[in-house]
Design a protein around this motif. Structure first.
Motif, PDB file in Angstrom:
ATOM      1  N   THR A   1       0.835  -1.206   0.000  1.00  0.00           N
ATOM      2  CA  THR A   1       0.000   0.000   0.000  1.00  0.00           C
ATOM      3  C   THR A   1       0.873   1.261   0.000  1.00  0.00           C
ATOM      4  OG1 THR A   1      -1.753  -1.152   1.210  1.00  0.00           O
ATOM      5  CG2 THR A   1      -1.799   1.251   1.294  1.00  0.00           C
TER       6      THR A   1
ATOM      7  N   ARG B   1      -6.519   4.932   0.206  1.00  0.00           N
ATOM      8  CA  ARG B   1      -6.821   3.505   0.405  1.00  0.00           C
ATOM      9  C   ARG B   1      -8.169   3.340   1.127  1.00  0.00           C
ATOM     10  NH1 ARG B   1      -7.934   1.262   4.615  1.00  0.00           N
ATOM     11  NH2 ARG B   1      -6.198   2.124   5.819  1.00  0.00           N
ATOM     12  N   TYR B   2      -8.410   4.183   2.114  1.00  0.00           N
ATOM     13  CA  TYR B   2      -9.659   4.147   2.886  1.00  0.00           C
ATOM     14  C   TYR B   2     -10.861   4.427   1.982  1.00  0.00           C
ATOM     15  CZ  TYR B   2     -13.090   5.405   6.528  1.00  0.00           C
ATOM     16  OH  TYR B   2     -14.218   5.470   7.327  1.00  0.00           O
TER      17      TYR B   2
ATOM     18  N   VAL C   1     -11.190   4.097  -1.215  1.00  0.00           N
ATOM     19  CA  VAL C   1     -11.457   3.016  -2.165  1.00  0.00           C
ATOM     20  C   VAL C   1     -12.078   1.814  -1.454  1.00  0.00           C
ATOM     21  CG1 VAL C   1     -10.435   1.436  -3.838  1.00  0.00           C
ATOM     22  CG2 VAL C   1      -9.615   3.804  -3.689  1.00  0.00           C
ATOM     23  N   MET C   2     -11.524   1.459  -0.297  1.00  0.00           N
ATOM     24  CA  MET C   2     -12.037   0.290   0.433  1.00  0.00           C
ATOM     25  C   MET C   2     -13.468   0.478   0.914  1.00  0.00           C
ATOM     26  SD  MET C   2      -9.229  -1.416   3.000  1.00  0.00           S
ATOM     27  CE  MET C   2     -10.333  -2.494   3.925  1.00  0.00           C
TER      28      MET C   2
ATOM     29  N   GLY D   1      -6.824   6.690  -7.907  1.00  0.00           N
ATOM     30  CA  GLY D   1      -6.583   5.852  -9.083  1.00  0.00           C
ATOM     31  C   GLY D   1      -5.640   4.691  -8.817  1.00  0.00           C
ATOM     32  N   ILE D   2      -4.600   4.953  -8.004  1.00  0.00           N
ATOM     33  CA  ILE D   2      -3.639   3.886  -7.704  1.00  0.00           C
ATOM     34  C   ILE D   2      -4.300   2.681  -7.039  1.00  0.00           C
ATOM     35  CG2 ILE D   2      -1.329   4.901  -7.567  1.00  0.00           C
ATOM     36  CD1 ILE D   2      -2.046   5.709  -4.622  1.00  0.00           C
ATOM     37  N   PHE D   3      -5.446   2.910  -6.397  1.00  0.00           N
ATOM     38  CA  PHE D   3      -6.129   1.794  -5.749  1.00  0.00           C
ATOM     39  C   PHE D   3      -7.388   1.375  -6.518  1.00  0.00           C
ATOM     40  CE2 PHE D   3      -3.921   3.930  -2.150  1.00  0.00           C
ATOM     41  CZ  PHE D   3      -2.996   2.928  -1.911  1.00  0.00           C
ATOM     42  N   GLY D   4      -7.524   1.864  -7.755  1.00  0.00           N
ATOM     43  CA  GLY D   4      -8.559   1.326  -8.625  1.00  0.00           C
ATOM     44  C   GLY D   4      -9.841   2.142  -8.728  1.00  0.00           C
TER      45      GLY D   4
END
Lengths: 457, 457
Positions: free
Chosen positions: A51, A109-110, A112-113, A330-333
């Protein structure tokens, strides 16, 4: 043999007095964050290595603290790999987790998740420590708090306007006068690069321009020439070498320089909207200043760039900064989610308030009343008072031991406790207590039944 | 290729709603800590490894998260050592720092390091995360907050009395009825061990005794026999098998059993002092109960042992615990400093309050007013309202984009914002605004000049 205790370099213990001051700053920032509609989140102190790695450049990767896997972590490494004794390669096999390096990547990250639970635009704030294996030096620590507010899911420039108001509101409440919010726009910088025909030299260009105050126009031009920026290019941005005046004058000069650059003109439009909105709404105390040398996080920001300068009478760098970044997630989709955010530099704000004597005197939530302990029977009577005082919301304590009066008074003195309450044999018999003010030694006797009245409750 | 985001097992993200509830609990605990005279300190997230290693037993050492040294960490290992491929040995050479495992050892280190700046007795509280490489399971995390209050530098039993009051005050303010503070004393346990002539079997003894409720007196006796405790010894502590009654009845039974043990009688005296003081002072809501099976941290505590049981109608283990430990700071070279402390089990308290529906409805500090965005001109008028509302201390925001009304209302709805403020063309012309209550859809028009009145400010 007892160990001589120490702490790792670049880390700090915080005493009650320091915590009180830090809490004072945090509380004001949090209060304003909430008034502006930001809600808190928290993320784990360590993330999966993948991550974090590769998100902060090569230097960043090196500065990330890695956590050693538990158990027989070496057993999973092939002999060939092991024989290489290559610290970097082996690290990825013996460490799966790493300490948070900033709050932005964990936030992405949060988002996206938890995207299905989030109502966009999502305004979050986050105040947590981060860790960097930087060489410690004055004012640079290996563990320090970041204090961020970001909005994701809208491209509206009203958010930039709000962030300027937010900086203003926080520094106003902290009593800090003379704060300047400097603003630039990545699109202005791209426009300038277009105009000088040297997009790859943008950083050299802004770094040189930033020295205008120190080395003068000639010095800056020489530095630019030495970096391979042509005389002709420098000529085109001549107005930058006397880039004075108020924001509308600066916008006027930019319009002349960037007339042929559509991206540059877009940047100007954005700046104009924000400047005009702030002019209409007004600021409480801070000033807003266009600064085209501002290039922080150049590879990162795509629109507005902010930096907050401390009052000029304090020798301190920026005490806050931020900007707009497209495609953070974007890095996490999760594509096409625009974000904009700012942060407050807690440690520097602390130093500025300290230097200017701006912390309130009562910031330390100290004990207000110490009850003297004259012996077992008297202590019980005192403990009843302590219990009643606490129920009234007054910070009180009993000196725990039947020590000499001098020792107990010296305790009150050293801790800066303003009042001492005494119940001896006489007072027990007469249902009274003696209250002594430490500041002038004056004391009075009161009825126990008047306790709440005496304390104005 | 985008990464699928995740977080390390045993760690958690906290959403705004969760943070609001956690903050609610923390704030009440902190408020009471301060009323009782405790002051906050904070210590670094990681300590030098030698500060932590060897302090928590072999199992503890294994569960401590170790941080990999930076740079070419393998280069300093001798070939001989490296060839052993021994994970444990090599760990001490490639890791100099480790994450905090609890708050007690760092506190002891703090006291010793700062002993010249501290006024003793020193009452500190500390609320920070700790990390343990435990196997995660329901309610057990690898990162969790501890919430401790300790006093060092006095042996006074008034401190034990205060800690019981402190538990009572916190759980009262949290609205939690039916909490039991269980109390034992290490000296009682030592006395019992003396009496049964089996000091080495003390743990077996208390573990068996603790099952009295579940397996009955016969079951307990059989277990004791199977552990090698003699029938004669068991006979001597017969009263423990029907250890009912109130605290004074229990003290009576203990006096009979422990008459020949001086350490046991000392434990009884201590319990008696505390029970009698609490009887005199009274508790708000909790009850205090002597429990001789309580043996938590047996190798650690030297006097009082506390454990707080959740209300009986909730299936939850202890929600707090603590005790007195002599010579806490000895390991770091400061001898003869007695300490006593308690901790609150935040995660479990959270679950209990959740299960009983005890969180206040307004715990979430949500936006109170959403201003609808009807277009650039209207947005500016709304933004003025937002600015004024925030100045009044009301949490307000402008919907950042000129989206469809339905979308903006749905945003208010999903975020649970109670009021929506609208300024369209008409309202601008008439210097008014419309306020709509989301709960029933009712709406009214007001003069802008009445804004503060409308919001009761």
């Amino acid at each position: 043999m007892a160990q001589k205790p120490g702490i790792p370099k670049g880390t700090r213990d915080f005493s009650p007095a320091e915590i009180a001051k830090r809490t004072y700053i945090f509380d004001i920032i949090k209060k304003q964050f909430k008034l502006f509609g930001f809600q808190p989140i928290e993320t784990p102190s360590f993330e999966n290595s993948e991550t974090l790695m590769g998100k902060y450049g090569e230097e960043g990767d090196r500065l990330i603290f890695k956590i050693l896997n538990s158990g027989d972590y070496l057993s999973k490494i092939s002999d060939e790999m092991y024989d290489s004794k290559d610290s970097t390669k082996i690290a990825t096999h013996i460490s799966e987790k790493a300490l948070r390096y900033d709050l932005t990547v964990p936030f992405a990250r949060y988002v996206v998740m938890h995207q299905n639970d989030i109502t966009f635009p999502f305004k979050r704030y986050q105040i947590q420590p981060v860790w960097r294996a930087d060489r410690p030096q004055k004012g640079r620590f290996r563990e320090f708090f970041q204090c961020d507010a970001d909005v994701v899911g809208s491209q509206s420039l009203w958010q930039e306007v709000e962030f300027i108001q937010l900086y203003d509101a926080v520094f106003k409440e902290l009593g800090l006068q003379g704060v300047t919010v400097k603003m630039n726009n990545r699109k202005i910088l791209s426009g300038l690069a277009e105009v000088i025909g040297a997009q790859d030299k943008l950083i050299d260009f802004t770094v040189a321009l930033d020295k205008l105050d120190k080395i003068g126009a000639e010095g800056v031009k020489n530095e630019m020439l030495s970096k391979g920026i042509s005389e002709e290019a420098i000529e085109k941005v001549q107005p930058l070498f006397s880039f004075t005046g108020d924001n509308s004058e600066k916008l006027g000069k930019l319009k002349l320089m960037l007339a042929d650059s559509s991206i540059g003109m877009q940047g100007i439009q954005e700046l104009e909207f924000i400047v005009s909105a702030i002019d209409t709404l007004g600021l409480l105390q801070a000033s807003l200043e266009i600064d085209v040398t501002l290039a922080r996080g150049l590879n990162y920001y795509t629109g507005a760039i902010f930096e907050v300068a401390a009052p000029k009478n304090v020798a301190m760098g920026s005490i806050g900064g931020g900007g707009r970044y497209d495609d953070l997630t974007g890095i996490f989709g999760l594509k096409d989610v625009s974000g904009v955010g700012i942060s407050f530099g807690l440690d520097r704000i602390y130093l500025v308030l300290e230097e200017l004597g701006l912390f309130p005197e009562n910031v330390n939530e100290n004990i207000e009343v110490l009850c003297i302990n004259f012996g077992e029977v008297e202590a019980m009577a005192s403990m009843k008072m302590v219990t009643s005082l606490r129920a009234l919301g007054i910070r009180a304590e009993l000196y725990p031991d039947t020590a000499k009066m001098k020792k107990q008074m010296s305790y009150a003195d050293r801790k800066g406790i303003p009042m001492v309450l005494m119940i001896g044999e006489n007072e027990i018999n007469e249902n009274t207590f003696v209250l002594k003010k430490m500041i002038d030694g004056s004391q009075n006797t009161y009825e126990i039944s008047d306790l709440s009245k005496v304390f104005g409750k």
